[in-house]
Design a protein around this motif. Sequence first.
Motif, mmCIF file in Angstrom:
data_model
loop_
_atom_site.group_PDB
_atom_site.id
_atom_site.type_symbol
_atom_site.label_atom_id
_atom_site.label_comp_id
_atom_site.label_asym_id
_atom_site.label_seq_id
_atom_site.Cartn_x
_atom_site.Cartn_y
_atom_site.Cartn_z
ATOM 1 N N ASN A 1 16.820 -12.075 -14.414
ATOM 2 C CA ASN A 1 16.704 -10.626 -14.327
ATOM 3 C C ASN A 1 16.893 -10.205 -12.880
ATOM 4 O O ASN A 1 16.295 -10.793 -11.980
ATOM 5 C CB ASN A 1 15.326 -10.188 -14.838
ATOM 6 C CG ASN A 1 15.215 -8.694 -15.033
ATOM 7 O OD1 ASN A 1 15.332 -7.925 -14.095
ATOM 8 N ND2 ASN A 1 14.979 -8.283 -16.271
ATOM 9 N N ASN A 2 17.709 -9.200 -12.642
ATOM 10 C CA ASN A 2 17.993 -8.744 -11.277
ATOM 11 C C ASN A 2 17.474 -7.339 -11.008
ATOM 12 O O ASN A 2 18.011 -6.625 -10.179
ATOM 13 C CB ASN A 2 19.504 -8.768 -11.005
ATOM 14 C CG ASN A 2 20.020 -10.179 -10.830
ATOM 15 O OD1 ASN A 2 19.258 -11.099 -10.580
ATOM 16 N ND2 ASN A 2 21.318 -10.355 -10.969
ATOM 17 N N SER A 3 16.413 -6.935 -11.675
ATOM 18 C CA SER A 3 15.898 -5.585 -11.529
ATOM 19 C C SER A 3 15.028 -5.449 -10.280
ATOM 20 O O SER A 3 14.746 -6.423 -9.579
ATOM 21 C CB SER A 3 15.079 -5.204 -12.762
ATOM 22 O OG SER A 3 15.887 -5.204 -13.922
ATOM 23 N N HIS A 4 14.588 -4.226 -10.036
ATOM 24 C CA HIS A 4 13.608 -3.932 -9.008
ATOM 25 C C HIS A 4 12.439 -3.200 -9.659
ATOM 26 O O HIS A 4 12.621 -2.405 -10.580
ATOM 27 C CB HIS A 4 14.193 -3.064 -7.894
ATOM 28 C CG HIS A 4 15.089 -3.821 -6.968
ATOM 29 N ND1 HIS A 4 16.336 -4.280 -7.338
ATOM 30 C CD2 HIS A 4 14.908 -4.202 -5.673
ATOM 31 C CE1 HIS A 4 16.887 -4.916 -6.317
ATOM 32 N NE2 HIS A 4 16.047 -4.879 -5.296
ATOM 33 N N VAL A 5 11.245 -3.479 -9.160
ATOM 34 C CA VAL A 5 10.023 -2.884 -9.698
ATOM 35 C C VAL A 5 9.391 -1.984 -8.648
ATOM 36 O O VAL A 5 9.269 -2.369 -7.477
ATOM 37 C CB VAL A 5 9.024 -3.979 -10.131
ATOM 38 C CG1 VAL A 5 7.679 -3.375 -10.502
ATOM 39 C CG2 VAL A 5 9.583 -4.776 -11.302
ATOM 40 N N ARG A 6 9.017 -0.791 -9.070
ATOM 41 C CA ARG A 6 8.294 0.137 -8.201
ATOM 42 C C ARG A 6 6.820 0.096 -8.577
ATOM 43 O O ARG A 6 6.447 0.159 -9.752
ATOM 44 C CB ARG A 6 8.818 1.558 -8.371
ATOM 45 C CG ARG A 6 8.179 2.555 -7.392
ATOM 46 C CD ARG A 6 8.604 3.987 -7.626
ATOM 47 N NE ARG A 6 8.003 4.548 -8.822
ATOM 48 C CZ ARG A 6 8.681 4.852 -9.914
ATOM 49 N NH1 ARG A 6 9.994 4.621 -9.987
ATOM 50 N NH2 ARG A 6 8.063 5.359 -10.972
ATOM 51 N N PHE A 7 5.971 0.012 -7.549
ATOM 52 C CA PHE A 7 4.528 -0.007 -7.768
ATOM 53 C C PHE A 7 3.920 1.315 -7.297
ATOM 54 O O PHE A 7 4.280 1.847 -6.243
ATOM 55 C CB PHE A 7 3.880 -1.152 -6.990
ATOM 56 C CG PHE A 7 4.261 -2.524 -7.473
ATOM 57 C CD1 PHE A 7 3.553 -3.141 -8.489
ATOM 58 C CD2 PHE A 7 5.327 -3.199 -6.906
ATOM 59 C CE1 PHE A 7 3.900 -4.408 -8.931
ATOM 60 C CE2 PHE A 7 5.686 -4.462 -7.340
ATOM 61 C CZ PHE A 7 4.971 -5.071 -8.357
ATOM 62 N N ASP A 8 3.001 1.842 -8.082
ATOM 63 C CA ASP A 8 2.190 2.984 -7.684
ATOM 64 C C ASP A 8 0.726 2.620 -7.890
ATOM 65 O O ASP A 8 0.402 1.721 -8.677
ATOM 66 C CB ASP A 8 2.549 4.222 -8.510
ATOM 67 C CG ASP A 8 3.958 4.712 -8.217
ATOM 68 O OD1 ASP A 8 4.204 5.120 -7.073
ATOM 69 O OD2 ASP A 8 4.802 4.673 -9.133
ATOM 70 N N ILE A 9 -0.141 3.303 -7.169
ATOM 71 C CA ILE A 9 -1.549 2.920 -7.189
ATOM 72 C C ILE A 9 -2.434 4.150 -7.256
ATOM 73 O O ILE A 9 -2.102 5.222 -6.731
ATOM 74 C CB ILE A 9 -1.891 2.067 -5.946
ATOM 75 C CG1 ILE A 9 -3.266 1.409 -6.083
ATOM 76 C CG2 ILE A 9 -1.802 2.897 -4.667
ATOM 77 C CD1 ILE A 9 -3.528 0.302 -5.073
ATOM 78 N N GLN A 10 -3.545 4.015 -7.939
ATOM 79 C CA GLN A 10 -4.595 5.022 -8.008
ATOM 80 C C GLN A 10 -5.924 4.342 -7.755
ATOM 81 O O GLN A 10 -6.098 3.163 -8.046
ATOM 82 C CB GLN A 10 -4.621 5.702 -9.385
ATOM 83 C CG GLN A 10 -3.358 6.442 -9.745
ATOM 84 C CD GLN A 10 -3.346 6.893 -11.198
ATOM 85 O OE1 GLN A 10 -3.903 6.221 -12.054
ATOM 86 N NE2 GLN A 10 -2.723 8.021 -11.468
ATOM 87 N N GLY A 11 -6.876 5.113 -7.235
ATOM 88 C CA GLY A 11 -8.219 4.584 -7.080
ATOM 89 C C GLY A 11 -8.462 3.932 -5.745
ATOM 90 O O GLY A 11 -7.839 4.266 -4.733
ATOM 91 N N GLU A 12 -9.354 2.935 -5.749
ATOM 92 C CA GLU A 12 -9.873 2.361 -4.505
ATOM 93 C C GLU A 12 -9.051 1.175 -4.020
ATOM 94 O O GLU A 12 -9.535 0.049 -3.896
ATOM 95 C CB GLU A 12 -11.338 1.969 -4.706
ATOM 96 C CG GLU A 12 -12.245 3.120 -5.088
ATOM 97 C CD GLU A 12 -12.181 4.262 -4.077
ATOM 98 O OE1 GLU A 12 -11.964 3.995 -2.885
ATOM 99 O OE2 GLU A 12 -12.355 5.421 -4.495
ATOM 100 N N GLY A 13 -7.781 1.449 -3.746
ATOM 101 C CA GLY A 13 -6.905 0.422 -3.205
ATOM 102 C C GLY A 13 -5.686 1.060 -2.594
ATOM 103 O O GLY A 13 -5.383 2.238 -2.825
ATOM 104 N N ARG A 14 -4.957 0.309 -1.799
ATOM 105 C CA ARG A 14 -3.719 0.799 -1.205
ATOM 106 C C ARG A 14 -2.695 -0.327 -1.226
ATOM 107 O O ARG A 14 -3.034 -1.515 -1.093
ATOM 108 C CB ARG A 14 -3.952 1.305 0.219
ATOM 109 C CG ARG A 14 -4.756 0.382 1.111
ATOM 110 C CD ARG A 14 -4.994 1.000 2.478
ATOM 111 N NE ARG A 14 -5.983 0.243 3.242
ATOM 112 C CZ ARG A 14 -7.248 0.627 3.421
ATOM 113 N NH1 ARG A 14 -7.682 1.735 2.879
ATOM 114 N NH2 ARG A 14 -8.083 -0.122 4.132
ATOM 115 N N LEU A 15 -1.441 0.039 -1.379
ATOM 116 C CA LEU A 15 -0.348 -0.921 -1.389
ATOM 117 C C LEU A 15 0.081 -1.205 0.047
ATOM 118 O O LEU A 15 0.167 -0.289 0.869
ATOM 119 C CB LEU A 15 0.827 -0.378 -2.184
ATOM 120 C CG LEU A 15 0.545 -0.024 -3.653
ATOM 121 C CD1 LEU A 15 1.774 0.616 -4.273
ATOM 122 C CD2 LEU A 15 0.125 -1.258 -4.428
ATOM 123 N N LEU A 16 0.357 -2.457 0.341
ATOM 124 C CA LEU A 16 0.753 -2.846 1.686
ATOM 125 C C LEU A 16 2.266 -3.029 1.748
ATOM 126 O O LEU A 16 2.848 -3.745 0.938
ATOM 127 C CB LEU A 16 0.048 -4.142 2.100
ATOM 128 C CG LEU A 16 -1.484 -4.105 2.069
ATOM 129 C CD1 LEU A 16 -2.059 -5.381 2.645
ATOM 130 C CD2 LEU A 16 -2.034 -2.892 2.803
#
Length: 885
Positions: free
Chosen positions: A752-767
């Motif tokens: 698979n050659n896709s790309h994934v986007r991550f989103d976040i809610q709550g008590e965390g942050r994406l680095l």
Amino acid sequence: MIKNLLIIIFLIGTSCLLAMDLPKFSTAGFYELPNTGRKVYSMNLAWRFIKGDVEGTPYVVDFDDSSWEVVSIPHGLEYLPVEASGCVNYQGVVWYRKRFIPESCLKGKQLFIHFEAIMGKSEVYVNGKLLKKQYGGYLPVILDVTEELEWGKENVIAVKADNSDDPLYPVGKAQNMLDFTYFGGIYRDCWLVAHNDVFITNANYENEVAGGGLFVSFADVSEKSAVVNLKAHIRNNSMKGERVTVSFELKDKQGKVVKQTKKKISVKKGTASYALSSMLIESPCLWSPEDPYLYDLDIMVHNEQGKVIDGYRQRVGIRSIEFKQNEGLWINGKPYDGKLMGTNRHQDFAVLGNALPNSMQWRDAKKLRDAGLKVIRTHYVIDPAFMDACDELGVFALVEVPGWQFWNNESVFGERVYSDIRNMIRIHRNHASLFFWEPILNETHYPDEFAKKALDICEEEYPYPYSIAACDHGAAGDHYYSLLLRPIESDLRDDKTYFIREWGDNVDDWNAQNSDSRVARGWGEVPMLIQAEHYANPSYIKKYPILCYETICNKPKQIVGACFWHSFDHQRGYHADPFYGGIMDAFRQPKTSYYMFMAQRSPEKSDLIADNGPMIYIAHEITPFSPTDVTVYSNCEEIRLTVFKGGKEYVYKKDPNHKGMPSPIITFKDVYHFMEWKAMARAGKQDDAYLLAEGLIGGEVVVSHKRYPSGQADHLVVRLDNENVSLKADGSDIVTVIAEVVDKRGTVKRLNNSHVRFDIQGEGRLLGDASVGTNPAPVIWGSAPVLVQSTTKPGKVRIIASMQNSGQSRPLEGILEFETVANDQKEIFLQEELLGGGESRSNMKKVVSKSDLERENERLRKELNQLKVKEVEKQQTQFGVGIND
């Protein structure tokens, strides 16, 4: 997710971890005890940071740092792309500043700031005063700030750190010529230690030969009894002489006191004295890799009235280690059966550089112990949390002074190496996991007198039994050492014992650096199978004259063990490519070779916290490009492979007389044919088309693994890769989250050659973000990782993973929800600083998730589209499209 497939019946290793209060991490080298007058505070939160040197006086209290970024420690200067080799990382000066108001209850206490490490050259100022300069990035920086703090007002700690090249301290070699990376920053924890004015000292701060702090050593260790020798350094900073009693209590895992002893000493004001004692332990529980039993040793200082005025806990393992020339390795008075096999480890992690929180140190050690590895070569003085994990998990640590292929004849360089050796021993000498010291500089042409001096220092700093230092075989001064590394078998000496410090590479010319051991996970099935075969090497022996698991196991007892190169993919300075020879990638996701190593562990179950016991893994992806041979890794006596439900069975029985590696690679020849699987699918028998491997011991099935071919990508599955260690709400902790593209059954679609986007809610942050290729993240071998950091508030975290490019037939999003746990560590920081901006290193964007109704409608649209696809498939079948059979 993959690991859970391996062991279906036996889950004791995992349940032990869930049932116990783990992991346990020391703070500033000890474990805090309540009601002793000693407290430890984390200083990790709310630092201001700027990259580059700063004009003026950035170390004074009233300097304006409002435009600087707000960061937490451990901190690594920047987030980096996964491919960050070739000196992509920043090199140069950076500044940190921390404002805080000390609690009034600390007034009158002795106060020390304890940085576990600051990379490179560092200067530390408190309220504008320079208190410490340090050269080198792997040892603690400790400051006495008792007289430096002001009460009822803001205080400022300022740190100038410089990770640029400097040949006057180790490592010394220019980074663009180095086989690993320094990275930079205050990349380990920072603590404030507060205690009374009569106290147990810190060995690294005191700088006394074989002294300072608490020194625990052992003698006459056997299953019948063992002597525990105790040496505690007590300092009196009060205004009068003190008579104190130092008590030692050794407790078992249930908290029961096994032995206790007391020693009365007098300490004049402004001086320090030693309390010396010992314990004879009858029928001790001995520490070993197979049974890493740890006692709690509580040390307390009592005044003349009997009140406890200082104290803390150390965790100790009673064990003996001896190297007996031709008789090989002896542990706890007995010859060690087989080879002690392990790996090398550099400390960097994808995106983060070296700035790993304690939980990630634990996970590294846990993953390696799961694979059956029992010794880690560290390459420099490692994070104390990693040593704590090794103690708990039964992993020996080969502790090494920092250095690689560089010697400087300037006397200051040698003196700084000698200082590193002393402090390396002082910080790690009480760890049960300590295997031996490597005080010489790695692969370096150093003078003969350096080798002799390095050995002398080891003997001075640890003048007790069961401590030994090692030197490279054939290097200058190797005749001084009884344990030698990297042996040449044709030249073994009768008076020496040997350990192979590195094996496994098969590099072409050290320029292109091609090797069948160096395989990126994304290169796919066949390259990873070749890497695994290379490390095991039963069929390669006739082709290449290289060391492998098979040949090492057949070495004489005089060669006691070996560490392969290398555990994880890691970044390098002098080459454009990362090192791809890890059995896991830089995010610690397993390659096929990981399971080959796992199969070498014992099939016997134990109470070890790490995964243990029988395992089985089918190393075949059932794709059109997969080999016709099916490879299985297992430590069972017998393997039964079934192709298709009710189909043909194939049986492999382990040769009980095999003298090499414990579990050779199992290959079922010519049993996979894509056209047969295609026919099963066309006939609508997808549920019957699988590979089933069963492991038998004593004629009974004890473990199994079933694999299906992947169908059309249906949705994303999101999982925590946390080794059952929860994310702590301390603002610094980090966990890896993995999104996988799967079909309806849940089988990962590797191609698979896709790309994934991550989103976040709550008590965390994406680095990280798109600038470093972390969000959106490419799907590599079916999975896309992202790092999540906690906030300071415990609560729910919700991760939404979706395809970067959505569409009616695209896989549906995946959602992961989990709770962070409360931080039990006291923190010192200004709340307004934490909220004061500077979020450039964090993705704090809060997204509005799709509603349940929207998600259900999307699922229904996809189901409707699948029905249309069935019509397309039906017409293609009717008109013979793609049918050649």
